[in-house]
Scaffold this motif. Structure first.
Motif, PDB file in Angstrom:
ATOM      1  N   ALA A 289       0.491  -1.045   0.389  1.00 44.38           N
ATOM      2  CA  ALA A 289      -0.020  -0.313  -0.169  1.00 44.38           C
ATOM      3  C   ALA A 289       0.943   1.122  -0.256  1.00 44.38           C
ATOM      4  CB  ALA A 289      -0.675   0.118   1.471  1.00 44.38           C
ATOM      5  N   PRO A 290       0.249   2.527   0.120  1.00 45.08           N
ATOM      6  CA  PRO A 290       1.454   3.599  -0.097  1.00 45.08           C
ATOM      7  C   PRO A 290       2.293   3.784   1.398  1.00 45.08           C
ATOM      8  CG  PRO A 290      -0.565   3.933  -1.154  1.00 45.08           C
ATOM      9  CD  PRO A 290      -1.055   2.872  -0.374  1.00 45.08           C
ATOM     10  N   GLY A 291       2.964   4.452   1.131  1.00 44.24           N
ATOM     11  CA  GLY A 291       3.087   4.657   2.757  1.00 44.24           C
ATOM     12  C   GLY A 291       4.143   3.540   2.928  1.00 44.24           C
ATOM     13  N   ARG A 292       4.481   3.421   2.370  1.00 40.60           N
ATOM     14  CA  ARG A 292       5.351   1.857   2.746  1.00 40.60           C
ATOM     15  C   ARG A 292       6.984   2.352   2.142  1.00 40.60           C
ATOM     16  NH1 ARG A 292       3.535  -0.756   7.692  1.00 40.60           N
ATOM     17  NH2 ARG A 292       1.520  -1.115   7.222  1.00 40.60           N
ATOM     18  N   PRO A 293       7.929   3.011   2.260  1.00 42.97           N
ATOM     19  CA  PRO A 293       9.120   2.509   1.812  1.00 42.97           C
ATOM     20  C   PRO A 293       9.443   1.234   2.115  1.00 42.97           C
ATOM     21  CG  PRO A 293       8.961   3.889   3.964  1.00 42.97           C
ATOM     22  CD  PRO A 293       7.644   3.979   3.409  1.00 42.97           C
ATOM     23  N   VAL A 294      11.182   1.028   1.105  1.00 43.15           N
ATOM     24  CA  VAL A 294      11.364   0.072   1.632  1.00 43.15           C
ATOM     25  C   VAL A 294      12.453  -0.287   2.993  1.00 43.15           C
ATOM     26  CG1 VAL A 294      12.388  -0.244  -0.486  1.00 43.15           C
ATOM     27  CG2 VAL A 294      13.906   1.592   0.125  1.00 43.15           C
ATOM     28  N   SER A 325      15.351 -16.296  -1.601  1.00 47.00           N
ATOM     29  CA  SER A 325      15.267 -15.272  -1.161  1.00 47.00           C
ATOM     30  C   SER A 325      14.619 -13.412  -1.452  1.00 47.00           C
ATOM     31  CB  SER A 325      16.691 -14.907  -2.831  1.00 47.00           C
ATOM     32  OG  SER A 325      16.207 -14.423  -3.436  1.00 47.00           O
ATOM     33  N   ALA A 326      14.996 -13.069  -0.633  1.00 42.86           N
ATOM     34  CA  ALA A 326      13.807 -12.250  -0.724  1.00 42.86           C
ATOM     35  C   ALA A 326      14.073 -10.942  -1.165  1.00 42.86           C
ATOM     36  CB  ALA A 326      13.417 -11.643   0.695  1.00 42.86           C
ATOM     37  N   THR A 327      13.397  -9.506  -1.602  1.00 39.51           N
ATOM     38  CA  THR A 327      13.586  -8.246  -2.126  1.00 39.51           C
ATOM     39  C   THR A 327      12.813  -7.119  -1.670  1.00 39.51           C
ATOM     40  OG1 THR A 327      13.727  -8.446  -3.920  1.00 39.51           O
ATOM     41  CG2 THR A 327      15.566  -9.013  -3.601  1.00 39.51           C
ATOM     42  N   ILE A 328      13.208  -6.589  -2.012  1.00 39.81           N
ATOM     43  CA  ILE A 328      11.728  -5.122  -1.670  1.00 39.81           C
ATOM     44  C   ILE A 328      12.834  -3.844  -2.114  1.00 39.81           C
ATOM     45  CG2 ILE A 328      10.851  -3.489   0.135  1.00 39.81           C
ATOM     46  CD1 ILE A 328      11.310  -5.117   2.701  1.00 39.81           C
ATOM     47  N   GLU A 329      12.027  -2.998  -2.821  1.00 40.34           N
ATOM     48  CA  GLU A 329      12.093  -1.985  -4.001  1.00 40.34           C
ATOM     49  C   GLU A 329      11.535  -1.128  -3.866  1.00 40.34           C
ATOM     50  OE1 GLU A 329      12.788  -3.630  -8.345  1.00 40.34           O
ATOM     51  OE2 GLU A 329      13.934  -5.529  -7.679  1.00 40.34           O
ATOM     52  N   PRO A 330      11.886   0.017  -3.739  1.00 41.91           N
ATOM     53  CA  PRO A 330      11.440   1.007  -3.971  1.00 41.91           C
ATOM     54  C   PRO A 330      10.781   1.085  -5.094  1.00 41.91           C
ATOM     55  CG  PRO A 330      13.298   1.453  -4.385  1.00 41.91           C
ATOM     56  CD  PRO A 330      13.528   0.608  -4.125  1.00 41.91           C
ATOM     57  N   VAL A 331       9.095   1.911  -5.232  1.00 41.88           N
ATOM     58  CA  VAL A 331       8.472   2.402  -6.141  1.00 41.88           C
ATOM     59  C   VAL A 331       7.388   3.205  -5.706  1.00 41.88           C
ATOM     60  CG1 VAL A 331       6.747   1.841  -7.525  1.00 41.88           C
ATOM     61  CG2 VAL A 331       7.703  -0.165  -7.110  1.00 41.88           C
ATOM     62  N   GLY A 332       7.914   4.014  -6.052  1.00 40.69           N
ATOM     63  CA  GLY A 332       7.385   5.293  -5.677  1.00 40.69           C
ATOM     64  C   GLY A 332       7.548   5.407  -4.509  1.00 40.69           C
ATOM     65  N   ASP A 333       5.897   5.762  -3.793  1.00 40.36           N
ATOM     66  CA  ASP A 333       6.067   5.831  -2.304  1.00 40.36           C
ATOM     67  C   ASP A 333       5.427   4.412  -1.385  1.00 40.36           C
ATOM     68  OD1 ASP A 333       3.457   6.492  -3.313  1.00 40.36           O
ATOM     69  OD2 ASP A 333       2.438   6.888  -1.599  1.00 40.36           O
ATOM     70  N   ARG A 334       5.488   3.501  -2.347  1.00 38.05           N
ATOM     71  CA  ARG A 334       5.087   2.069  -2.397  1.00 38.05           C
ATOM     72  C   ARG A 334       6.000   0.892  -2.455  1.00 38.05           C
ATOM     73  NH1 ARG A 334      -0.601   0.334  -3.551  1.00 38.05           N
ATOM     74  NH2 ARG A 334      -1.439   2.356  -4.855  1.00 38.05           N
ATOM     75  N   SER A 399      21.804   5.469  -1.714  1.00 44.61           N
ATOM     76  CA  SER A 399      20.170   4.882  -1.695  1.00 44.61           C
ATOM     77  C   SER A 399      19.659   5.945  -1.153  1.00 44.61           C
ATOM     78  CB  SER A 399      20.213   4.154  -1.044  1.00 44.61           C
ATOM     79  OG  SER A 399      18.803   3.604  -0.601  1.00 44.61           O
ATOM     80  N   ARG A 400      19.641   6.725   0.406  1.00 47.15           N
ATOM     81  CA  ARG A 400      18.642   7.351   1.193  1.00 47.15           C
ATOM     82  C   ARG A 400      18.174   9.134   0.293  1.00 47.15           C
ATOM     83  NH1 ARG A 400      17.536   6.077   5.851  1.00 47.15           N
ATOM     84  NH2 ARG A 400      16.844   8.502   6.638  1.00 47.15           N
ATOM     85  N   HIS A 401      19.474   8.776  -0.427  1.00 49.14           N
ATOM     86  CA  HIS A 401      19.434  10.518  -0.947  1.00 49.14           C
ATOM     87  C   HIS A 401      18.144  10.557  -2.437  1.00 49.14           C
ATOM     88  CE1 HIS A 401      21.410  13.076  -4.582  1.00 49.14           C
ATOM     89  NE2 HIS A 401      20.487  13.643  -3.352  1.00 49.14           N
ATOM     90  N   ARG A 402      19.374   9.153  -2.739  1.00 45.75           N
ATOM     91  CA  ARG A 402      17.515   8.929  -3.784  1.00 45.75           C
ATOM     92  C   ARG A 402      15.988   8.803  -3.673  1.00 45.75           C
ATOM     93  NH1 ARG A 402      22.087   5.562  -6.387  1.00 45.75           N
ATOM     94  NH2 ARG A 402      20.822   3.464  -6.243  1.00 45.75           N
ATOM     95  N   ALA A 403      16.314   8.382  -2.714  1.00 50.40           N
ATOM     96  CA  ALA A 403      14.831   8.411  -2.154  1.00 50.40           C
ATOM     97  C   ALA A 403      14.592   8.999  -1.688  1.00 50.40           C
ATOM     98  CB  ALA A 403      14.415   6.703  -0.953  1.00 50.40           C
ATOM     99  N   GLY A 404      15.157   9.727  -1.308  1.00 51.27           N
ATOM    100  CA  GLY A 404      14.631  11.534  -0.610  1.00 51.27           C
ATOM    101  C   GLY A 404      14.666  12.004   0.804  1.00 51.27           C
ATOM    102  N   ALA A 405      15.064  10.661   1.651  1.00 51.07           N
ATOM    103  CA  ALA A 405      15.840  11.081   2.768  1.00 51.07           C
ATOM    104  C   ALA A 405      16.648  11.835   3.042  1.00 51.07           C
ATOM    105  CB  ALA A 405      15.831   9.760   3.272  1.00 51.07           C
TER     106      ALA A 405
END
Lengths: 470, 451
Positions: A289-294, A325-334, A399-405
């Motif tokens: 859902a939205p609001g779940r960053p990596v 294996s498990a991965t989590i990737e950013p997709v906007g705010d999801r 990675s944080r920079h690109r995510a806008g953090a």
């Protein structure tokens, strides 16, 4: 903290097996009352009107890592040219002279520094590492490349040739096909998070050198860039250099990024028909859902649970896989989560049944407070390790920079990742990880796989379809 | 043109400046350590690094694939897996929970042709917990060797082989190459994982005998790096010092092999979509001067050397070159790949032509210098992590007798010259010493991607 440490020690003790001799060996050692946590110093400042500079001080590091993080990527692609930004940046970073000698790579080589180029959907990281005495020269080389980018048709043709070769190889790489197919089935066409596929589309599209150069100049502006350093240096030592090195960099607007709307799709199954494999690749995933960053700790815990449950069933109980294996990737705010495993081809149908039942069972699972607490320790240990290693610290900050953090408080945030609520993790498991909501992709022989109940309505496609679009 | 002269002059002056101002060597204390041996023969190396409060615990058992009976390839790896299945004191579930609740990261075991390693990184405050677990593994894993555990382990290992070799493009060919390079029963022949048949054939008595023969303190080394607590030595004495002394069996001797003629193999590649040429040559052993030359040659070819020497070949091959260093004899691997329709013989010609030019001294001083600098920097970069440090301390201690052999190691690279590279290629990368494997994609190439 103290009470909880004692509690988990008791848990480990209670689980110890029976046996004979050396009784003390059955008892876990006494634990300290406090867990020490420490991070290296991190400082950031703005260099005049230019880019931000952040330095992680690692006084014992044998090398210093240097990165230029660019927070602009595929969201600047012209609509008709997916993959253009990635191609343009790569061509700039890997440009050659008239004799075909790669300019930046050769110059860095004199310093002993490797050229490391990582271009993702959300931006790029141009980085290297050198012994500290050579930092200034390395910094000058990297900054010169982005301040005055040059790009020609030959460099672009070289990138295109590489992408086409890679595309050809992917057709024979079952794990890569599975990963791409989950992205394809979860995201809308031409979404930046499908970068591996976009790169391949670029292989078939035309992008002129002049257009690519304009695009590169639009991406490589101070507003998009952060200079990252980690090693035996302090910000006070290096800030004057960087002020000098970036003095000629004119602040300009980076243009407007496109926004991509994402609508989660209903769960579906897809078979990528590839015959003669010793193993079947199974990948399952989907959007949160939205609001779940990596870096959402509850999401990290939920994914860890899902991986652990599936691995326990497939590896420990059935012994039909080496691992999951498990991965989590950013997709906007999801975020896009994915579990991938390779199972003995003869056991594919049984493995699919187990995968589905374990994820279903997981959606009913109750999470104990102690379980949630332990993930905090693991997150802390991972973060401490990351920020203590120069190259990894630069990669993490990029990675944080690109995510806008914000970067200045990155280690503070890592020190206190925030409380996870067991109910939040349970909610994620119940909704996001429910198998009927996820995209299931199986790479293997379609004829035998169609016996599996979960694949009864599956769409069967050829490998090339994964690259061309679904 | 006029504007280029100052730029060129500036560039030359800058390069000269770099050569004059060569960087100082690494911090001489970077691998500072203490080393001692327990009464039961266990070697202990302690390396304090106080950057953050973490500790890396790395136990090495000095046995690997090369020590196995020649008809039991894969046994060392299977035994490594079995030692995760619990002991008579701590069952597998309790071990996993203890690691999980300790926040342990980078938890793994690994088997190579020459060693079996167990490693974990934890908060420094949990160091004793890891010593408790690892000492129990070393001393009491015999309880894990049951028919049921072995059945499960065989299944997992078979799938590890399928995943890493059988469904990984070109991986199977690389193993075929390493098999053809050595005669039957040679310790370095093939790969440590074994065939599916060998994996399925392992029996509990064999695994138990192997474990009892090799998993003893006198055949192991424990390295700890990080923010070591003050009581670390006391804990090591308690947990490891109480294990009995047992003399290990002598390790199987591995003799260098000198091929007498070129071997050419042809194979279908089931997954990869490129035509490929793979080659391997036996080369001098780990940590010799020539071993360093081989590393520099591989780096020089990868970083532009191949492209320049191959000239305007229409094939535009992608390439991999690698020196795989081993204590008795190393191997130098090359792999060139081109499009699915490429002529495999033309690819061999590119390889032969490039190596011929290397033998004739065509790699320039600048290319060798850059490769040398990059290899040195990469060596130092590996020491950023606690994992890199424990690995290096182990390797130097085991193969050079001195855990802090770094300065000597780097000196090997700094002494590599273009003449040494040419001489290495002329001596060791001769056609009659190599195994050559010519591979074509076995299936028709799917259409849709324009090359």
């Amino acid at each position: 903290m103290r009470r909880r440490l004692a509690r988990w020690a008791a848990l480990a003790l209670a689980a110890a097996a029976c046996g004979q001799g050396q009784e003390w060996r059955r008892t876990p050692p006494e634990l300290p009352e406090q867990l020490r946590i420490a991070f290296p110093s991190l400082e950031c400042l703005r260099i005049g009107d230019g880019p931000q500079l952040c330095v992680v001080e690692l006084s014992r590091s044998p090398i210093v890592a240097l990165g230029l993080s660019v927070s602009a990527g595929a969201q600047f692609d012209p609509y008709q040219l997916p993959g253009a930004a990635q191609a343009a940046l790569t061509a700039v970073f890997k440009a050659s002279d008239e004799q075909g000698v790669p300019v930046l790579e050769t110059a860095l080589g004199e310093l002993g520094g490797p050229l490391q180029v990582s271009v993702g959907s959300d931006g790029a990281l141009l980085s290297t590492y050198v012994v500290p005495q050579r930092l200034h020269d390395a910094a000058r080389l990297l900054l010169d490349t982005v301040i005055a980018p040059t790009l020609d048709a030959r460099a672009l043709a070289s990138v295109r040739s590489h992408q086409c070769r890679r595309a050809q190889e992917i057709l024979g790489d079952p794990a890569m096909l599975a990963s791409l197919a989950v992205r394809r089935t979860s995201l809308p066409p031409r979404h930046p998070a499908m970068l591996p596929a976009l790169r391949i589309q670029f292989c078939n599209e035309a992008l002129g050198a002049a257009e690519a150069a304009t695009l590169a100049r639009q991406l490589l502006v101070p507003a998009h860039t952060t200079v990252l350093l980690a090693g035996p240096v302090t910000i006070d030592e290096v800030a004057p250099w960087f002020r000098q090195l970036t003095a000629s960099w004119t602040p300009t607007s980076g243009g407007l990024a496109r926004r991509f709307e994402v609508v989660p799709r209903d769960g579906a199954a897809t078979i990528v028909d590839l015959r003669g494999l010793a193993q079947t690749v199974i990948a399952i995933g989907g959007l949160t859902a939205p609001g779940r960053p990596v870096d959402d700790p509850a999401l990290a815990l939920a994914v860890a649970y899902a991986r652990s449950e599936v691995q326990a069933e497939l590896r420990q109980d059935l012994a039909v896989t080496y691992g999951v294996s498990a991965t989590i990737e950013p997709v906007g705010d999801r975020s896009l989560w994915m579990l991938t495993t390779q199972v003995d081809a003869a056991a594919s149908v049984a493995a699919l049944r187990v995968l589905r039942s374990s994820l279903s069972a997981l959606s009913q699972r109750a999470i104990a407070e102690d379980e949630v607490f332990t993930v905090g320790i693991q997150t802390l240990v991972t973060s401490m390790r990351t920020y203590a290693v120069a190259v990894d610290a630069v990669r993490e900050l990029a990675s944080r920079h690109r995510a806008g953090a914000p970067l200045a408080e990155a280690t503070e945030r890592a020190r206190d990742p925030g409380a996870i609520e067991a109910a939040d993790v349970e909610r994620l498991l119940r909704t996001t990880f429910a198998p009927e909501r996820a995209q299931l992709v199986v790479v293997g022989e379609a004829l035998s796989l169609s016996e599996a109940v979960v694949l009864r309505d599956a769409r069967v496609i050829r490998p090339i379809t994964v690259l061309d679009g679904l | 043109m006029g504007r280029c002269i100052p730029v060129m002059f500036g560039l030359v002056a800058w390069l000269v400046g770099l050569l004059v101002a060569a960087p100082a060597g690494p911090d001489p204390s970077i691998l500072r350590h203490s080393r001692y041996t327990l009464k039961n023969g266990l070697t202990v190396i302690l390396h304090p690094v106080r950057t953050v409060p973490l500790v890396r615990v790395h136990l090495r058992v000095h046995v690997g694939g090369a020590d196995e009976p020649s008809d039991r390839r894969g046994l060392a790896h299977i035994v490594e897996h079995l030692t995760f299945e619990g002991t008579e004191h701590i069952d597998a579930g309790a071990r996993a929970r203890a690691l999980y609740f300790s926040g342990a990261i980078e938890v793994n075991g690994s088997t190579t042709l020459t060693s079996t390693d167990y490693h974990v990184t934890v908060p420094a405050d949990y160091t004793e917990m890891m010593l408790w677990l690892e000492s129990d593994r070393l001393g009491f894993s015999a309880a894990a060797v049951t028919a049921a555990n072995l059945r499960a382990v065989r299944g997992v290992v078979a799938n590890e082989r399928r995943e890493r070799i059988d469904t990984e493009p070109y991986a199977g060919l690389r193993i075929a190459l390493a098999e053809a390079l050595y005669p039957p029963r040679h310790g370095y022949r093939g790969d440590h994982i074994g065939s599916l048949f060998e994996i399925a054939s392992a029996t509990p008595p064999e695994a138990l005998a192997f474990l009892r023969q090799w998993y003893v303190p006198a055949n192991a080394t424990l390295v700890l790096a990080g923010d070591l607590p003050a009581r670390t030595s006391e804990w090591i004495d308690k947990h490891f010092g109480s294990l009995p002394r047992v003399e290990p069996a002598p390790r199987r001797a591995v003799a260098p092999h000198e091929p007498s003629q070129e071997v050419v193999l042809r194979a279908d590649e089931p997954l990869g979509r490129s035509v490929a040429v793979l080659a391997a040559w036996p080369t001098p052993a780990l940590y010799t001067a020539e071993d360093a030359v081989a590393d520099v040659l591989a780096e020089a070819l990868l970083a532009g050397g191949l492209e320049r020497l191959a000239g305007a070949s229409a094939l535009a091959p992608t390439a991999a070159f690698r020196q795989s260093s081993l204590p008795a004899q190393s191997r130098f691997f090359a792999q060139l790949s081109a499009g699915a329709d490429a002529d495999v013989d033309a690819l061999v010609s590119v390889l032969d032509d490039v190596l011929g030019r290397v033998r004739a001294g065509a790699l320039t001083e600048a290319e060798v210098r850059r490769a040398r600098e990059r290899v040195v920097a990469r060596n130092l970069a590996e020491l950023q992590t606690l994992a890199g440090r424990t690995q290096r301390l182990h390797d130097y201690a085991e193969h050079r007798g001195d855990p802090d052999w770094l300065a000597e190691d780097l000196r090997r690279y700094r002494e590599v010259t273009p003449e040494a590279v040419a001489s290495f290629a002329a001596t060791f990368l001769r056609r009659e010493r190599r195994v050559l494997l010519l591979a074509r994609p076995s299936a028709s190439v799917p259409q849709g991607v324009r090359p």
